[in-house]
Design an enzyme around this catalytic site. Structure first.
Site, short mmCIF file in Angstrom:
data_model
loop_
_atom_site.label_atom_id
_atom_site.label_comp_id
_atom_site.label_asym_id
_atom_site.label_seq_id
_atom_site.Cartn_x
_atom_site.Cartn_y
_atom_site.Cartn_z
N ASP A 32 24.70 -24.89 29.65
CA ASP A 32 24.65 -24.32 31.11
C ASP A 32 25.85 -24.98 32.23
O ASP A 32 26.39 -25.69 31.30
CB ASP A 32 23.53 -24.93 31.61
CG ASP A 32 22.90 -24.68 32.95
OD1 ASP A 32 23.34 -25.08 33.73
OD2 ASP A 32 21.34 -23.74 32.30
N SER A 128 13.36 -9.93 36.41
CA SER A 128 11.85 -10.56 37.03
C SER A 128 11.34 -9.80 38.56
O SER A 128 11.92 -7.86 37.47
CB SER A 128 13.51 -11.02 38.60
OG SER A 128 12.89 -11.45 39.63
N CYS A 130 11.47 -8.76 41.15
CA CYS A 130 12.33 -7.51 41.93
C CYS A 130 12.96 -6.85 41.58
O CYS A 130 13.60 -6.37 43.12
CB CYS A 130 13.65 -8.97 42.40
SG CYS A 130 12.83 -10.28 42.99
N TYR A 159 20.11 -8.50 43.68
CA TYR A 159 19.66 -9.43 42.43
C TYR A 159 18.98 -8.57 41.73
O TYR A 159 19.42 -8.10 40.16
CB TYR A 159 18.79 -10.60 43.06
CG TYR A 159 18.27 -11.37 42.46
CD1 TYR A 159 18.44 -12.08 40.98
CD2 TYR A 159 16.31 -11.67 41.65
CE1 TYR A 159 17.94 -12.68 39.69
CE2 TYR A 159 15.51 -11.86 41.36
CZ TYR A 159 16.00 -12.75 40.29
OH TYR A 159 15.38 -13.26 39.38
N GLU A 201 15.33 -23.31 46.95
CA GLU A 201 14.23 -23.39 46.23
C GLU A 201 12.83 -22.39 46.57
O GLU A 201 13.43 -21.39 47.34
CB GLU A 201 13.41 -24.70 46.76
CG GLU A 201 12.73 -24.45 48.72
CD GLU A 201 14.23 -25.12 49.18
OE1 GLU A 201 15.42 -25.07 49.06
OE2 GLU A 201 15.20 -25.18 50.73
N LYS A 210 8.10 -28.91 52.56
CA LYS A 210 7.25 -28.88 54.23
C LYS A 210 6.56 -30.12 54.53
O LYS A 210 6.10 -30.90 55.25
CB LYS A 210 7.32 -28.26 54.69
CG LYS A 210 8.14 -26.96 54.52
CD LYS A 210 8.32 -25.63 55.08
CE LYS A 210 9.47 -24.79 54.11
NZ LYS A 210 9.76 -23.43 55.78
N ARG A 230 1.88 -12.56 47.11
CA ARG A 230 2.78 -12.72 45.99
C ARG A 230 1.61 -13.76 45.59
O ARG A 230 0.64 -13.89 45.72
CB ARG A 230 3.59 -13.95 46.03
CG ARG A 230 4.71 -13.63 46.83
CD ARG A 230 6.01 -11.92 46.88
NE ARG A 230 6.64 -12.02 47.19
CZ ARG A 230 6.88 -11.41 48.12
NH1 ARG A 230 5.89 -10.84 48.22
NH2 ARG A 230 8.16 -11.38 49.11
P1 NAD Z 1 17.31 -22.06 36.94
O1 NAD Z 1 18.40 -21.27 38.48
O2 NAD Z 1 16.25 -23.01 37.74
O3 NAD Z 1 18.28 -21.27 36.11
C1 NAD Z 1 19.42 -21.17 35.97
C2 NAD Z 1 20.22 -20.89 35.00
O4 NAD Z 1 21.35 -21.04 35.05
C3 NAD Z 1 20.73 -22.60 36.14
O5 NAD Z 1 20.64 -23.55 35.72
C4 NAD Z 1 22.50 -22.47 36.21
O6 NAD Z 1 23.19 -23.43 36.43
C5 NAD Z 1 22.52 -21.66 35.29
N1 NAD Z 1 23.97 -20.39 35.04
C6 NAD Z 1 23.53 -19.74 36.40
N2 NAD Z 1 25.03 -19.31 35.62
C7 NAD Z 1 25.20 -19.70 34.92
C8 NAD Z 1 26.63 -19.37 33.87
N3 NAD Z 1 28.42 -18.82 34.56
N4 NAD Z 1 27.46 -20.28 32.06
C9 NAD Z 1 25.93 -21.48 32.32
N5 NAD Z 1 24.87 -21.25 33.41
C10 NAD Z 1 24.73 -20.78 34.24
O7 NAD Z 1 16.19 -20.59 37.56
P2 NAD Z 1 14.94 -20.12 37.15
O8 NAD Z 1 13.72 -20.37 37.59
O9 NAD Z 1 14.61 -21.74 35.75
O10 NAD Z 1 14.73 -18.84 35.97
C11 NAD Z 1 15.44 -18.66 34.87
C12 NAD Z 1 15.40 -17.19 34.75
O11 NAD Z 1 14.38 -16.26 34.90
C13 NAD Z 1 16.51 -16.40 35.55
O12 NAD Z 1 17.43 -16.03 35.02
C14 NAD Z 1 15.79 -16.48 36.82
O13 NAD Z 1 17.12 -14.69 37.36
C15 NAD Z 1 14.78 -15.29 36.50
N6 NAD Z 1 13.86 -15.82 37.32
C16 NAD Z 1 13.31 -16.62 37.51
C17 NAD Z 1 12.00 -16.88 38.52
C18 NAD Z 1 10.71 -17.91 39.09
O14 NAD Z 1 10.44 -17.61 40.01
N7 NAD Z 1 12.35 -18.89 38.96
C19 NAD Z 1 10.90 -14.67 38.76
C20 NAD Z 1 12.26 -13.63 38.50
C21 NAD Z 1 12.96 -14.81 37.48
#
Ligand code: NAD
Length: 341
Positions: A32, A128, A130, A159, A201, A210, A230
Protein backbone atom coordinates in the site's frame (compact mmCIF):
# COMPACT_ATOMS: atom_id res chain seq x y z
CA UNK A 1 2.10 -22.84 3.76
CA UNK A 2 -0.21 -20.88 1.46
CA UNK A 3 0.83 -17.38 0.41
CA UNK A 4 -1.43 -14.39 -0.13
CA UNK A 5 -0.73 -10.95 -1.56
CA UNK A 6 -3.04 -8.16 -0.40
CA UNK A 7 -2.93 -5.00 -2.53
CA UNK A 8 -4.40 -2.06 -0.65
CA UNK A 9 -3.40 -3.70 2.66
CA UNK A 10 -3.13 -0.34 4.42
CA UNK A 11 -6.78 0.40 3.62
CA UNK A 12 -9.89 -0.43 5.58
CA UNK A 13 -10.94 -3.73 3.98
CA UNK A 14 -7.38 -4.78 3.07
CA UNK A 15 -6.22 -4.49 6.67
CA UNK A 16 -9.14 -6.60 7.92
CA UNK A 17 -8.44 -9.14 5.18
CA UNK A 18 -4.77 -9.41 6.22
CA UNK A 19 -5.91 -10.09 9.80
CA UNK A 20 -8.23 -12.84 8.58
CA UNK A 21 -5.60 -14.44 6.31
CA UNK A 22 -3.13 -14.55 9.19
CA UNK A 23 -5.78 -16.31 11.32
CA UNK A 24 -6.18 -18.80 8.46
CA UNK A 25 -2.44 -19.55 8.68
CA UNK A 26 -1.32 -17.85 5.46
CA UNK A 27 2.01 -16.14 4.79
CA UNK A 28 0.89 -12.63 3.81
CA UNK A 29 2.55 -9.78 1.97
CA UNK A 30 0.69 -6.46 2.07
CA UNK A 31 1.30 -3.55 -0.29
CA UNK A 32 0.00 0.00 0.00
CA UNK A 33 0.99 3.64 -0.25
CA UNK A 34 0.39 3.84 3.48
CA UNK A 35 0.33 1.71 6.62
CA UNK A 36 -3.03 0.92 8.26
CA UNK A 37 -4.20 4.10 9.90
CA UNK A 38 -5.85 2.81 13.04
CA UNK A 39 -3.98 -0.38 13.88
CA UNK A 40 -0.59 -0.11 15.51
CA UNK A 41 1.03 -2.14 12.77
CA UNK A 42 -0.03 -4.41 9.94
CA UNK A 43 -0.22 -8.11 10.80
CA UNK A 44 1.18 -8.96 7.36
CA UNK A 45 4.44 -10.93 7.44
CA UNK A 46 5.87 -8.37 5.08
CA UNK A 47 4.47 -4.92 4.35
CA UNK A 48 5.77 -3.10 1.27
CA UNK A 49 5.09 0.62 1.19
CA UNK A 50 4.93 1.58 -2.47
CA UNK A 51 2.92 2.79 -5.44
CA UNK A 52 1.13 0.13 -7.50
CA UNK A 53 1.00 2.55 -10.44
CA UNK A 54 4.71 1.82 -10.71
CA UNK A 55 5.09 -1.24 -12.93
CA UNK A 56 8.52 -2.15 -11.54
CA UNK A 57 7.19 -2.19 -7.96
CA UNK A 58 4.31 -4.39 -9.08
CA UNK A 59 6.74 -6.84 -10.69
CA UNK A 60 8.79 -6.96 -7.50
CA UNK A 61 5.90 -7.58 -5.13
CA UNK A 62 4.36 -10.31 -7.29
CA UNK A 63 7.37 -12.58 -6.86
CA UNK A 64 6.59 -14.71 -3.82
CA UNK A 65 9.37 -15.40 -1.28
CA UNK A 66 12.04 -17.93 -2.26
CA UNK A 67 10.97 -17.73 -5.85
CA UNK A 68 13.59 -15.87 -7.74
CA UNK A 69 12.46 -16.58 -11.28
CA UNK A 70 9.12 -15.54 -12.70
CA UNK A 71 8.54 -18.98 -14.16
CA UNK A 72 7.55 -20.73 -10.99
CA UNK A 73 4.26 -20.45 -9.20
CA UNK A 74 3.63 -17.12 -7.45
CA UNK A 75 1.07 -16.32 -4.77
CA UNK A 76 -1.83 -18.70 -4.18
CA UNK A 77 -4.27 -15.85 -3.63
CA UNK A 78 -4.09 -12.22 -4.64
CA UNK A 79 -6.60 -9.70 -3.32
CA UNK A 80 -6.67 -6.50 -5.40
CA UNK A 81 -8.32 -3.83 -3.25
CA UNK A 82 -6.09 -0.84 -4.01
CA UNK A 83 -8.00 2.07 -5.53
CA UNK A 84 -8.13 5.83 -5.40
CA UNK A 85 -11.44 6.19 -3.64
CA UNK A 86 -13.38 7.77 -0.80
CA UNK A 87 -16.85 8.72 0.33
CA UNK A 88 -19.40 10.87 -1.51
CA UNK A 89 -17.42 14.03 -0.78
CA UNK A 90 -14.47 12.64 -2.73
CA UNK A 91 -16.07 10.62 -5.53
CA UNK A 92 -19.24 12.50 -6.44
CA UNK A 93 -18.12 16.13 -6.51
CA UNK A 94 -16.33 15.70 -9.86
CA UNK A 95 -13.16 17.40 -8.59
CA UNK A 96 -11.18 14.15 -8.41
CA UNK A 97 -12.49 12.40 -11.54
CA UNK A 98 -9.24 12.40 -13.54
CA UNK A 99 -7.17 11.09 -10.63
CA UNK A 100 -9.73 8.46 -9.67
CA UNK A 101 -9.86 7.07 -13.21
CA UNK A 102 -6.16 7.33 -14.00
CA UNK A 103 -4.79 6.03 -10.72
CA UNK A 104 -7.10 3.05 -10.30
CA UNK A 105 -6.93 2.02 -13.96
CA UNK A 106 -3.11 2.13 -13.85
CA UNK A 107 -3.07 -0.13 -10.79
CA UNK A 108 -5.42 -2.65 -12.41
CA UNK A 109 -3.55 -2.67 -15.73
CA UNK A 110 -0.31 -3.41 -13.88
CA UNK A 111 -1.88 -6.03 -11.62
CA UNK A 112 -3.63 -8.01 -14.38
CA UNK A 113 -0.42 -8.17 -16.43
CA UNK A 114 1.78 -9.16 -13.48
CA UNK A 115 -0.72 -11.77 -12.29
CA UNK A 116 -0.33 -13.62 -15.61
CA UNK A 117 3.43 -13.10 -15.85
CA UNK A 118 4.09 -14.33 -12.31
CA UNK A 119 1.48 -17.11 -12.44
CA UNK A 120 -0.87 -16.05 -9.66
CA UNK A 121 -3.08 -18.82 -8.32
CA UNK A 122 -6.23 -16.72 -8.25
CA UNK A 123 -6.98 -13.01 -8.23
CA UNK A 124 -9.87 -11.40 -6.38
CA UNK A 125 -10.89 -7.95 -7.67
CA UNK A 126 -13.11 -5.61 -5.70
CA UNK A 127 -15.48 -3.77 -7.99
CA UNK A 128 -18.28 -1.59 -6.64
CA UNK A 129 -22.05 -1.20 -6.76
CA UNK A 130 -21.24 2.25 -8.17
CA UNK A 131 -20.92 0.58 -11.59
CA UNK A 132 -24.68 -0.10 -11.80
CA UNK A 133 -26.67 2.14 -14.17
CA UNK A 134 -28.14 5.27 -12.66
CA UNK A 135 -31.48 4.74 -14.45
CA UNK A 136 -32.11 1.55 -12.40
CA UNK A 137 -31.58 3.40 -9.12
CA UNK A 138 -33.99 6.33 -9.39
CA UNK A 139 -36.74 4.81 -7.23
CA UNK A 140 -35.53 4.74 -3.60
CA UNK A 141 -37.95 1.93 -2.75
CA UNK A 142 -37.22 -0.32 -5.68
CA UNK A 143 -33.64 -0.13 -6.95
CA UNK A 144 -32.42 -2.83 -9.32
CA UNK A 145 -28.88 -4.04 -8.64
CA UNK A 146 -29.16 -7.51 -10.11
CA UNK A 147 -25.77 -8.46 -11.57
CA UNK A 148 -27.24 -8.84 -15.06
CA UNK A 149 -28.62 -5.28 -15.02
CA UNK A 150 -25.15 -3.75 -15.52
CA UNK A 151 -25.65 -3.21 -19.27
CA UNK A 152 -26.42 -0.98 -21.07
CA UNK A 153 -23.99 0.75 -18.74
CA UNK A 154 -24.64 4.15 -17.21
CA UNK A 155 -22.85 4.59 -13.86
CA UNK A 156 -23.42 7.95 -12.18
CA UNK A 157 -19.71 8.54 -11.43
CA UNK A 158 -16.34 8.16 -13.14
CA UNK A 159 -15.36 5.94 -10.19
CA UNK A 160 -18.11 3.55 -11.32
CA UNK A 161 -16.94 3.69 -14.95
CA UNK A 162 -13.40 2.77 -13.94
CA UNK A 163 -14.70 -0.16 -11.91
CA UNK A 164 -16.66 -1.38 -14.92
CA UNK A 165 -13.60 -1.03 -17.16
CA UNK A 166 -11.45 -2.98 -14.70
CA UNK A 167 -14.05 -5.74 -14.28
CA UNK A 168 -13.92 -6.18 -18.03
CA UNK A 169 -10.13 -6.08 -17.97
CA UNK A 170 -9.92 -8.99 -15.49
CA UNK A 171 -12.51 -11.01 -17.42
CA UNK A 172 -10.55 -10.40 -20.64
CA UNK A 173 -7.38 -11.70 -18.94
CA UNK A 174 -9.40 -14.69 -17.83
CA UNK A 175 -10.59 -15.43 -21.39
CA UNK A 176 -7.30 -14.75 -23.18
CA UNK A 177 -4.70 -15.83 -20.60
CA UNK A 178 -6.65 -18.17 -18.30
CA UNK A 179 -6.12 -15.83 -15.35
CA UNK A 180 -8.15 -17.34 -12.52
CA UNK A 181 -10.17 -14.27 -11.49
CA UNK A 182 -13.01 -13.55 -9.05
CA UNK A 183 -14.87 -10.28 -9.46
CA UNK A 184 -17.22 -8.99 -6.76
CA UNK A 185 -19.18 -5.75 -6.48
CA UNK A 186 -19.04 -4.38 -2.94
CA UNK A 187 -22.01 -2.46 -1.54
CA UNK A 188 -21.00 0.02 1.22
CA UNK A 189 -18.75 -1.84 3.61
CA UNK A 190 -18.36 -0.40 7.10
CA UNK A 191 -17.05 -1.16 10.57
CA UNK A 192 -14.29 -0.41 13.08
CA UNK A 193 -10.85 0.70 11.82
CA UNK A 194 -12.41 2.50 8.82
CA UNK A 195 -11.83 6.14 7.88
CA UNK A 196 -14.14 8.24 10.03
CA UNK A 197 -13.12 11.85 9.27
CA UNK A 198 -11.25 13.99 6.75
CA UNK A 199 -13.72 13.80 3.83
CA UNK A 200 -13.12 10.23 2.60
CA UNK A 201 -15.32 8.59 5.24
CA UNK A 202 -18.48 6.71 4.22
CA UNK A 203 -22.00 7.41 5.49
CA UNK A 204 -22.05 4.98 8.48
CA UNK A 205 -18.73 6.31 9.81
CA UNK A 206 -19.80 9.92 9.20
CA UNK A 207 -23.08 9.36 11.08
CA UNK A 208 -21.31 7.67 13.98
CA UNK A 209 -18.75 10.50 14.20
CA UNK A 210 -21.46 13.15 14.12
CA UNK A 211 -23.48 11.28 16.74
CA UNK A 212 -20.37 10.97 18.94
CA UNK A 213 -19.61 14.70 18.64
CA UNK A 214 -23.16 15.97 19.29
CA UNK A 215 -23.85 17.93 22.40
CA UNK A 216 -27.28 18.76 23.83
CA UNK A 217 -29.38 20.88 21.50
CA UNK A 218 -27.24 20.19 18.39
CA UNK A 219 -28.82 18.58 15.35
CA UNK A 220 -27.24 15.70 13.47
CA UNK A 221 -26.69 16.96 9.92
CA UNK A 222 -27.51 14.59 7.05
CA UNK A 223 -26.49 15.47 3.49
CA UNK A 224 -29.52 15.59 1.17
CA UNK A 225 -33.15 14.93 2.05
CA UNK A 226 -32.15 11.68 3.80
CA UNK A 227 -34.75 9.69 1.86
CA UNK A 228 -32.18 8.14 -0.48
CA UNK A 229 -31.81 4.44 0.35
CA UNK A 230 -28.75 2.20 0.72
CA UNK A 231 -27.63 -1.02 2.35
CA UNK A 232 -24.47 -1.40 4.44
CA UNK A 233 -22.42 -4.53 5.02
CA UNK A 234 -20.46 -5.08 8.21
CA UNK A 235 -16.76 -5.73 7.61
CA UNK A 236 -16.62 -9.24 9.15
CA UNK A 237 -19.39 -10.41 6.82
CA UNK A 238 -17.59 -8.78 3.88
CA UNK A 239 -14.31 -10.58 4.59
CA UNK A 240 -16.12 -13.90 5.02
CA UNK A 241 -17.94 -13.39 1.71
CA UNK A 242 -14.69 -12.51 -0.11
CA UNK A 243 -12.87 -15.57 1.23
CA UNK A 244 -15.71 -17.98 0.43
CA UNK A 245 -16.03 -16.59 -3.10
CA UNK A 246 -12.28 -16.60 -3.80
CA UNK A 247 -11.69 -20.14 -2.59
CA UNK A 248 -14.46 -21.90 -4.52
CA UNK A 249 -13.77 -23.08 -8.06
CA UNK A 250 -17.07 -23.00 -9.93
CA UNK A 251 -17.94 -19.35 -10.32
CA UNK A 252 -15.87 -16.27 -11.22
CA UNK A 253 -18.53 -13.57 -10.94
CA UNK A 254 -19.37 -10.79 -11.18
CA UNK A 255 -21.39 -11.06 -7.98
CA UNK A 256 -22.68 -8.62 -5.39
CA UNK A 257 -21.18 -8.66 -1.91
CA UNK A 258 -23.45 -6.59 0.27
CA UNK A 259 -26.32 -6.57 2.68
CA UNK A 260 -29.92 -6.80 1.51
CA UNK A 261 -31.17 -4.79 4.52
CA UNK A 262 -32.11 -1.51 2.81
CA UNK A 263 -32.57 1.65 4.91
CA UNK A 264 -32.93 5.37 4.22
CA UNK A 265 -30.00 7.60 5.14
CA UNK A 266 -32.19 9.19 7.81
CA UNK A 267 -32.80 5.69 9.25
CA UNK A 268 -29.04 5.16 9.33
CA UNK A 269 -28.57 8.46 11.15
CA UNK A 270 -31.20 7.39 13.67
CA UNK A 271 -29.36 4.09 14.29
CA UNK A 272 -26.19 6.07 15.02
CA UNK A 273 -28.11 8.30 17.46
CA UNK A 274 -29.59 5.20 19.11
CA UNK A 275 -26.13 3.65 19.44
CA UNK A 276 -24.97 6.87 21.09
CA UNK A 277 -27.99 6.88 23.39
CA UNK A 278 -28.80 10.45 22.27
CA UNK A 279 -32.17 11.94 21.38
CA UNK A 280 -30.94 14.88 19.23
CA UNK A 281 -32.90 15.70 16.09
CA UNK A 282 -31.81 15.04 12.50
CA UNK A 283 -31.39 18.02 10.17
CA UNK A 284 -31.39 17.45 6.40
CA UNK A 285 -29.24 19.87 4.45
CA UNK A 286 -29.78 20.10 0.68
CA UNK A 287 -30.10 22.51 -2.27
CA UNK A 288 -29.03 26.13 -1.85
CA UNK A 289 -28.53 25.81 1.92
CA UNK A 290 -25.98 23.09 1.30
CA UNK A 291 -24.14 25.09 -1.40
CA UNK A 292 -24.08 28.16 0.85
CA UNK A 293 -22.48 26.15 3.64
CA UNK A 294 -20.01 23.97 1.72
CA UNK A 295 -19.46 25.78 -1.61
CA UNK A 296 -20.33 22.72 -3.74
CA UNK A 297 -23.48 20.87 -4.80
CA UNK A 298 -24.75 18.27 -2.36
CA UNK A 299 -23.21 14.93 -3.46
CA UNK A 300 -26.14 12.59 -2.83
CA UNK A 301 -25.42 9.82 -5.36
CA UNK A 302 -28.26 7.68 -6.73
CA UNK A 303 -31.70 7.73 -5.07
CA UNK A 304 -31.83 4.07 -4.18
CA UNK A 305 -29.37 1.17 -3.96
CA UNK A 306 -29.60 -2.23 -2.33
CA UNK A 307 -27.57 -5.39 -2.68
CA UNK A 308 -29.35 -8.12 -4.61
CA UNK A 309 -27.94 -11.23 -2.92
CA UNK A 310 -29.79 -13.91 -4.87
CA UNK A 311 -26.85 -14.88 -7.08
CA UNK A 312 -24.34 -15.02 -4.21
CA UNK A 313 -26.78 -17.13 -2.16
CA UNK A 314 -27.42 -19.48 -5.07
CA UNK A 315 -23.73 -20.00 -5.91
CA UNK A 316 -22.23 -19.97 -2.43
CA UNK A 317 -25.15 -21.31 -0.39
CA UNK A 318 -24.49 -18.56 2.17
CA UNK A 319 -25.10 -14.84 2.60
CA UNK A 320 -24.28 -12.10 5.12
CA UNK A 321 -26.70 -11.91 8.02
CA UNK A 322 -25.39 -9.43 10.61
CA UNK A 323 -28.20 -6.91 11.34
CA UNK A 324 -27.28 -3.30 10.50
CA UNK A 325 -28.21 -2.18 14.01
CA UNK A 326 -25.49 -4.42 15.54
CA UNK A 327 -22.85 -3.30 13.06
CA UNK A 328 -23.63 0.38 13.71
CA UNK A 329 -23.42 -0.24 17.47
CA UNK A 330 -19.91 -1.81 17.17
CA UNK A 331 -18.76 0.91 14.77
CA UNK A 332 -20.11 3.68 17.00
CA UNK A 333 -18.28 2.24 19.98
CA UNK A 334 -14.96 2.32 18.12
CA UNK A 335 -15.47 5.79 16.55
CA UNK A 336 -16.60 7.20 19.88
CA UNK A 337 -13.32 6.00 21.38
CA UNK A 338 -11.41 7.73 18.56
CA UNK A 339 -13.33 11.02 18.87
CA UNK A 340 -12.81 11.10 22.60
CA UNK A 341 -9.13 10.08 22.69
P1 NAD B 1 -9.46 2.24 1.27
O1 NAD B 1 -9.37 3.57 0.59
O2 NAD B 1 -9.45 2.19 2.75
O3 NAD B 1 -8.33 1.28 0.72
C1 NAD B 1 -7.77 1.41 -0.54
C2 NAD B 1 -6.28 1.42 -0.34
O4 NAD B 1 -5.63 1.50 -1.62
C3 NAD B 1 -5.78 2.64 0.46
O5 NAD B 1 -5.12 2.23 1.64
C4 NAD B 1 -4.85 3.36 -0.49
O6 NAD B 1 -3.71 3.93 0.13
C5 NAD B 1 -4.45 2.23 -1.43
N1 NAD B 1 -3.94 2.77 -2.68
C6 NAD B 1 -4.51 3.71 -3.46
N2 NAD B 1 -3.72 3.98 -4.49
C7 NAD B 1 -2.62 3.19 -4.37
C8 NAD B 1 -1.45 3.03 -5.13
N3 NAD B 1 -1.24 3.75 -6.24
N4 NAD B 1 -0.52 2.14 -4.72
C9 NAD B 1 -0.71 1.42 -3.58
N5 NAD B 1 -1.82 1.52 -2.82
C10 NAD B 1 -2.76 2.40 -3.21
O7 NAD B 1 -10.78 1.55 0.69
P2 NAD B 1 -11.58 0.27 1.18
O8 NAD B 1 -12.86 0.73 1.75
O9 NAD B 1 -10.71 -0.62 1.97
O10 NAD B 1 -11.91 -0.40 -0.23
C11 NAD B 1 -11.13 -1.42 -0.80
C12 NAD B 1 -11.62 -1.70 -2.22
O11 NAD B 1 -12.99 -2.01 -2.22
C13 NAD B 1 -11.44 -0.52 -3.17
O12 NAD B 1 -11.04 -1.01 -4.43
C14 NAD B 1 -12.82 0.07 -3.27
O13 NAD B 1 -13.03 0.73 -4.50
C15 NAD B 1 -13.68 -1.17 -3.14
N6 NAD B 1 -15.02 -0.84 -2.62
C16 NAD B 1 -15.16 -0.47 -1.31
C17 NAD B 1 -16.42 -0.16 -0.83
C18 NAD B 1 -16.62 0.25 0.60
O14 NAD B 1 -17.76 0.49 0.98
N7 NAD B 1 -15.58 0.33 1.42
C19 NAD B 1 -17.54 -0.22 -1.67
C20 NAD B 1 -17.35 -0.58 -3.00
C21 NAD B 1 -16.09 -0.92 -3.46
Amino acid sequence: MKKALVLGAGGFIGNHLVNRLKKDGYWVRGVDLKYPEYQEKSNADEFVQGDLKDVSLVSRVFVAPNQLTPNILGFDEIYQLAADMGGAGYIFTGDNDANVMHNSAMINLNVAEAAVKFKAGRVFYSSSACMYPEHNQLDPNNPNCEESSAYPANPDSEYGWEKLFSERLYFAYNRNYNLNVRVARFHNIFGPLGTWDGGREKAPAAMCRKAAELTDGDELEVWGDGLQTRSFLYIDDCVEAVIRFTRQDDFIGPVNIGSAEMVSINDLAQLALDAAGKSNKIKNLAGKDFVDKYGFKCPEGVRGRNSDNRLYREKMNWEPTQPLKDGVASTFKWINSQVNI
